[in-house]
Scaffold this motif. Structure first.
Motif, PDB file in Angstrom:
ATOM      1  N   PHE A   1       0.838  -1.201   0.000  1.00 46.72           N
ATOM      2  CA  PHE A   1       0.000   0.000   0.000  1.00 46.72           C
ATOM      3  C   PHE A   1       0.871   1.249   0.000  1.00 46.72           C
ATOM      4  N   CYS A   2       1.938   1.243   0.773  1.00 43.60           N
ATOM      5  CA  CYS A   2       2.806   2.417   0.839  1.00 43.60           C
ATOM      6  C   CYS A   2       3.509   2.687  -0.496  1.00 43.60           C
ATOM      7  N   GLN A   3       3.663   1.649  -1.339  1.00 43.28           N
ATOM      8  CA  GLN A   3       4.297   1.824  -2.648  1.00 43.28           C
ATOM      9  C   GLN A   3       3.340   2.402  -3.688  1.00 43.28           C
ATOM     10  N   LEU A   4       2.044   2.379  -3.390  1.00 45.89           N
ATOM     11  CA  LEU A   4       1.070   2.948  -4.323  1.00 45.89           C
ATOM     12  C   LEU A   4       1.213   4.456  -4.360  1.00 45.89           C
ATOM     13  N   SER A   5       0.774   5.042  -5.437  1.00 50.81           N
ATOM     14  CA  SER A   5       0.828   6.498  -5.547  1.00 50.81           C
ATOM     15  C   SER A   5      -0.104   7.134  -4.518  1.00 50.81           C
ATOM     16  N   THR A   6       0.211   8.338  -4.129  1.00 47.88           N
ATOM     17  CA  THR A   6      -0.608   9.054  -3.139  1.00 47.88           C
ATOM     18  C   THR A   6      -2.045   9.179  -3.616  1.00 47.88           C
ATOM     19  N   ASP A   7      -2.193   9.453  -4.889  1.00 46.99           N
ATOM     20  CA  ASP A   7      -3.549   9.603  -5.429  1.00 46.99           C
ATOM     21  C   ASP A   7      -4.340   8.304  -5.309  1.00 46.99           C
ATOM     22  N   LEU A   8      -3.705   7.178  -5.625  1.00 47.30           N
ATOM     23  CA  LEU A   8      -4.406   5.896  -5.538  1.00 47.30           C
ATOM     24  C   LEU A   8      -4.692   5.521  -4.081  1.00 47.30           C
ATOM     25  N   GLN A   9      -3.760   5.820  -3.188  1.00 48.66           N
ATOM     26  CA  GLN A   9      -4.015   5.556  -1.763  1.00 48.66           C
ATOM     27  C   GLN A   9      -5.263   6.306  -1.288  1.00 48.66           C
ATOM     28  N   HIS A  10      -5.331   7.569  -1.635  1.00 46.62           N
ATOM     29  CA  HIS A  10      -6.467   8.388  -1.210  1.00 46.62           C
ATOM     30  C   HIS A  10      -7.759   7.910  -1.857  1.00 46.62           C
ATOM     31  N   ARG A  11      -7.704   7.696  -3.206  1.00 45.32           N
ATOM     32  CA  ARG A  11      -8.914   7.262  -3.910  1.00 45.32           C
ATOM     33  C   ARG A  11      -9.350   5.877  -3.446  1.00 45.32           C
ATOM     34  N   GLY A  12      -8.375   5.001  -3.220  1.00 43.88           N
ATOM     35  CA  GLY A  12      -8.718   3.643  -2.799  1.00 43.88           C
ATOM     36  C   GLY A  12      -9.412   3.619  -1.448  1.00 43.88           C
ATOM     37  N   LEU A  13      -8.855   4.340  -0.466  1.00 42.66           N
ATOM     38  CA  LEU A  13      -9.474   4.364   0.858  1.00 42.66           C
ATOM     39  C   LEU A  13     -10.840   5.045   0.822  1.00 42.66           C
ATOM     40  N   SER A  14     -10.971   6.081   0.026  1.00 41.81           N
ATOM     41  CA  SER A  14     -12.264   6.776  -0.078  1.00 41.81           C
ATOM     42  C   SER A  14     -13.333   5.861  -0.652  1.00 41.81           C
ATOM     43  N   VAL A  15     -12.988   5.139  -1.733  1.00 46.92           N
ATOM     44  CA  VAL A  15     -13.960   4.244  -2.367  1.00 46.92           C
ATOM     45  C   VAL A  15     -14.345   3.110  -1.422  1.00 46.92           C
ATOM     46  N   ILE A  16     -13.352   2.528  -0.759  1.00 48.13           N
ATOM     47  CA  ILE A  16     -13.635   1.420   0.167  1.00 48.13           C
ATOM     48  C   ILE A  16     -14.530   1.895   1.307  1.00 48.13           C
ATOM     49  N   ALA A  17     -14.236   3.072   1.848  1.00 50.31           N
ATOM     50  CA  ALA A  17     -15.057   3.613   2.937  1.00 50.31           C
ATOM     51  C   ALA A  17     -16.486   3.854   2.465  1.00 50.31           C
ATOM     52  N   ASP A  18     -16.644   4.444   1.276  1.00 49.95           N
ATOM     53  CA  ASP A  18     -17.988   4.737   0.765  1.00 49.95           C
ATOM     54  C   ASP A  18     -18.780   3.469   0.476  1.00 49.95           C
ATOM     55  N   ARG A  19     -18.094   2.383   0.112  1.00 51.60           N
ATOM     56  CA  ARG A  19     -18.792   1.145  -0.214  1.00 51.60           C
ATOM     57  C   ARG A  19     -19.129   0.307   1.016  1.00 51.60           C
ATOM     58  N   SER A  20     -18.601   0.691   2.182  1.00 50.41           N
ATOM     59  CA  SER A  20     -18.862  -0.083   3.401  1.00 50.41           C
ATOM     60  C   SER A  20     -20.279   0.189   3.885  1.00 50.41           C
ATOM     61  N   SER A  21     -21.021  -0.874   4.128  1.00 52.57           N
ATOM     62  CA  SER A  21     -22.412  -0.728   4.587  1.00 52.57           C
ATOM     63  C   SER A  21     -22.513  -0.658   6.111  1.00 52.57           C
ATOM     64  N   ASP A  22     -21.434  -1.029   6.816  1.00 49.35           N
ATOM     65  CA  ASP A  22     -21.432  -0.991   8.274  1.00 49.35           C
ATOM     66  C   ASP A  22     -20.942   0.378   8.744  1.00 49.35           C
ATOM     67  N   THR A  23     -21.725   1.036   9.580  1.00 47.53           N
ATOM     68  CA  THR A  23     -21.399   2.409  10.000  1.00 47.53           C
ATOM     69  C   THR A  23     -20.056   2.485  10.686  1.00 47.53           C
ATOM     70  N   LEU A  24     -19.826   1.608  11.644  1.00 52.05           N
ATOM     71  CA  LEU A  24     -18.577   1.681  12.403  1.00 52.05           C
ATOM     72  C   LEU A  24     -17.380   1.384  11.506  1.00 52.05           C
ATOM     73  N   GLU A  25     -17.524   0.413  10.621  1.00 50.45           N
ATOM     74  CA  GLU A  25     -16.438   0.084   9.700  1.00 50.45           C
ATOM     75  C   GLU A  25     -16.163   1.260   8.765  1.00 50.45           C
ATOM     76  N   HIS A  26     -17.221   1.888   8.304  1.00 50.85           N
ATOM     77  CA  HIS A  26     -17.062   3.075   7.450  1.00 50.85           C
ATOM     78  C   HIS A  26     -16.262   4.153   8.183  1.00 50.85           C
ATOM     79  N   CYS A  27     -16.601   4.379   9.441  1.00 53.06           N
ATOM     80  CA  CYS A  27     -15.901   5.410  10.215  1.00 53.06           C
ATOM     81  C   CYS A  27     -14.447   5.023  10.456  1.00 53.06           C
ATOM     82  N   GLN A  28     -14.203   3.743  10.679  1.00 53.40           N
ATOM     83  CA  GLN A  28     -12.822   3.284  10.868  1.00 53.40           C
ATOM     84  C   GLN A  28     -11.991   3.511   9.614  1.00 53.40           C
ATOM     85  N   LEU A  29     -12.598   3.284   8.454  1.00 56.07           N
ATOM     86  CA  LEU A  29     -11.879   3.493   7.192  1.00 56.07           C
ATOM     87  C   LEU A  29     -11.645   4.982   6.929  1.00 56.07           C
TER      88      LEU A  29
END
Length: 691
Positions: A109-137
């Motif tokens: 993950f640290c080797q990924l570009s900054t843009d992909l790190q940010h976009r990846g975490l944002s997409v994963i968080a938005d796709r999480s249906s569990d509230t607490l998991e979303h907040c953790q992401l």
């Protein structure tokens, strides 16, 4: 190739993938060659590109794996398997495991570009249906990209508070509040980029205080709502330090001058002086919301911390995760519980033998903050506070916590603006009236302030239940009866005070833990007009205190105006033995009363009076030099030819009386045993004498 694929029943892409997997273990280079050929033939095949990534991942090649993920996310942004893999990387970032696989995924993950790190975490968080998991992401995203706190942070705060509200948890110790306070707020409040509003900051301030106070005041610290079969036990290394740190961060963002009161481990004297000084300096601006809101919020936080620590001292079983009820004194392991009672001051000029005292600290009220001489600090209108010597901690730890709570409670009602804001916070945000430990503190405040009517009102129900046999047992019930006794005695209701004393001394409320009689202390020399004592729930302390109060009740009847009552006088003499020779001055007054009356009829004397000084005094009173008084001190039905009485003067009567009194002195029963037998047998008659 086509024939082989058709023969195997696989598509062309699947065939290449199958061959690569077959060769992966034995010939990894050949496997890579198959995939390289496949990527040339099928450049737009996600399956082949993903299998190539998987091969690099299994080979633990960080750079190659990261490069493949970059290409996959750029060329196949909507593939579910890709985001499932990105989710695996995010989970590795969230977990604290230090195994090889998790460490490898974090490096990828640290080797990924900054843009992909940010976009990846944002997409994963938005796709999480569990509230607490979303907040953790989202928190993971904020920790990686602190500049993104503006917008993301406030949204997550609102989501957590709303989710907690709709979940209807019974306690602040739930999964949403725990994540908000312990995980999110340290990052959010430390960030200079956060855009939290004034309303959100004050709300978070109180939610933080409520969480840590409930944690420290609860015997059950399991987190609600985790969904696990066995709820997770919350263990915090230094809760007060964490609370003070967050409160100070929030107060600084609110630009409150009082933020410094949350400096960890700061002296309670200094904290109180700063609160009192702020109150004095801004007394003309108490209607200003900036002034009264920070004064209320900071004072409430300081007060609650002090009261919780005070509650821990008086009830040692009230600790995070103890899962114990406060019984006090039983079992031997836990220290005894303590209860605040109205004790007995002795003027400093008195030469009466005393038990000594442990003076409580004098905490300056809203006055000059400079250090004053000890003699100048004593205020005769404030009670002296002493602590039972049955405890092992420093008494000042208890008295200072209590006085800090008392002074803060008083400060919050100094003017209408403060009181209105405090009531809003207390009832509608914190729900403080539902905390039984705090209600016990408020009862102690009424006793400290000598507000006897309020004290009687708060303890009436518990006292009635106790007398009716439905009030339970243990330190809490005993405490309620003792404090109701103080209200009754202070208002002149000696019958009720005596009835409560007798109920404790002769019933199940008397502690099983013995305590050390040599350490009991209910009288103290002091310059103050009142003396309050933290009595331990031990047999030695409770017995001595109740016998002292019962003695005073009888003393009021015997030495007050009214007809001479033989039984009341006799009962008082029996009780005076318990704290002899401290009670000798009272006995002298009783002797004077008997001299005036000329006689005493008390058949119970031979059963319960063994104190040599008292017996010798009666022998002397019977002589010509002592006044030749006549006494009847044995039951009339005793089968003897001659009664131990001096009525009807014959030559042998006085000698027989003297010998009988000497026999009394030789009895070996302990005073406490005799008094216990006396109270059990004569309970009804003692109550009759108090009417």
């Amino acid at each position: 190739m086509v024939k082989l694929a058709m023969h195997s029943g696989l598509s062309d892409e699947s065939y290449f993938i199958s061959r690569a997997k077959e060769l992966e273990a034995s010939c990894p280079d050949e496997a890579r060659a198959w995939l390289l050929t496949a990527k040339t033939l099928f450049p737009r095949s996600f399956s082949i590109q993903f299998e190539s990534y998987r091969l690099d991942r299994e080979a633990l090649s960080v750079k190659d794996s990261a490069a493949h993920l970059e290409r996959l996310c750029r060329e196949f942004p909507d593939e579910p398997d890709l985001w499932a893999e990105m989710r695996v990387l995010a989970d590795a970032l969230r977990c604290e495991d230090d195994d090889g696989q998790s460490k490898f995924l974090r490096e990828v993950f640290c080797q990924l570009s900054t843009d992909l790190q940010h976009r990846g975490l944002s997409v994963i968080a938005d796709r999480s249906s569990d509230t607490l998991e979303h907040c953790q992401l989202v928190l993971l995203l904020l920790n990686k990209f602190p500049n993104m706190v503006n917008g993301h942070g406030t949204r997550v705060v609102d989501l957590l508070l709303t989710s907690e509200k709709h979940a209807h948890f019974k306690s602040p110790l739930n999964k949403y509040r725990k994540f908000l306070v312990c995980d999110l707020l340290p990052s959010l409040l430390s960030s200079s980029a956060s855009d939290l509003t004034h309303k959100q900051l004050t709300r978070l301030f109180l939610r933080t205080v409520e969480f840590y106070v409930c944690y420290m005041a609860s015997d059950n610290t399991k987190i609600q709502g985790t969904g696990a079969e066995e709820p997770v036990e919350l263990r915090l290394a230094d809760p007060w330090k964490d609370m003070c740190s967050l409160c100070q961060l929030a107060a600084n963002k609110l630009h409150w001058p009082l933020a410094d009161v949350f400096t960890h481990k700061r002296s309670r004297d200094l904290v109180w002086q700063q609160l009192a000084s702020f109150f004095r300096e801004h007394s003309a601006r108490q209607e200003d919301p900036f002034v009264h809101s920070q004064l209320v919020y900071c004072t409430v936080a300081v007060m609650l911390q002090a009261v919780v620590e005070y509650s821990h001292k008086i009830d040692p079983t009230m600790a995070p995760g103890s899962q114990s009820s406060s019984g006090g004194g039983g079992g031997g392991a836990a220290p005894p519980s303590l209860m605040l009672v109205e004790a007995f001051p002795e003027p400093l000029s008195s030469t009466t033998s005393l038990l000594g005292s442990v003076p409580g600290p004098s905490v300056p009220g809203p006055g000059p903050a400079h250090r004053r001489h000890r003699s100048q600090e004593l205020d005769p209108t404030e009670p002296l506070l002493t602590v039972s010597r049955q405890v092992t901690f420093k008494p000042q730890q208890l008295t200072l916590a209590f006085l800090t709570g008392v002074r803060c409670w008083s400060l919050l009602s100094q003017n209408p603006a403060l009181e209105k804001e405090f009531q809003r916070v207390w009832q509608h945000v914190l729900s403080g009236n539902s905390w039984p430990w705090f209600q016990s503190f408020v009862t102690d405040v009424h006793l400290y302030a000598d507000r006897l009517q309020e004290l009687a009102y708060r303890t009436d129900a518990a006292a009635a239940a106790g007398l009716g046999g439905t009030g339970g047992t243990g330190a809490h019930c005993c405490r309620a009866l003792l404090q109701r006794m103080a209200a009754a005695f202070g208002t002149g209701d000696y019958q009720l005070a005596g009835e409560l004393c007798l109920h404790i001394l002769t019933g199940p409320l008397l502690p099983s833990a013995l305590g050390d009689p040599a350490k009991t202390q209910v009288v103290a020399q002091c310059a103050q007009n009142r003396h309050l004592h933290f009595l331990s729930y031990t047999q030695a302390d409770v017995s001595k205190y109740c016998i002292k109060v019962l003695t005073l009740c009888l003393q009021k009847k015997v030495l007050g105006p009214g007809a001479f009552q033989d039984n009341a006088v006799g009962h008082l003499i029996v009780l005076l033995q318990y704290d002899w020779p401290t009670e000798e001055p009272i006995f002298s007054k009783v002797v004077h009363l008997i001299r005036q009356h000329g006689t005493l009829t008390y058949p119970q004397f031979v059963h319960y009076v063994t104190c040599p000084d008292i017996v010798e005094e009666f022998v002397y009173l019977n002589t010509e030099h002592g006044g030749g008084l006549t006494f009847s001190l044995v039951p009339a039905q005793q089968p003897r030819q001659r009664t131990i009485s001096t009525r009807g003067v014959d030559k042998g009567a006085r000698e027989e009386f003297r010998m009988a009194m000497l026999q009394q002195i030789r009895r070996t029963e302990s005073t406490l045993t005799l008094i216990g037998e006396f109270l059990t047998a004569q309970k009804d008659d003692v109550l009759r004498c108090l009417r």
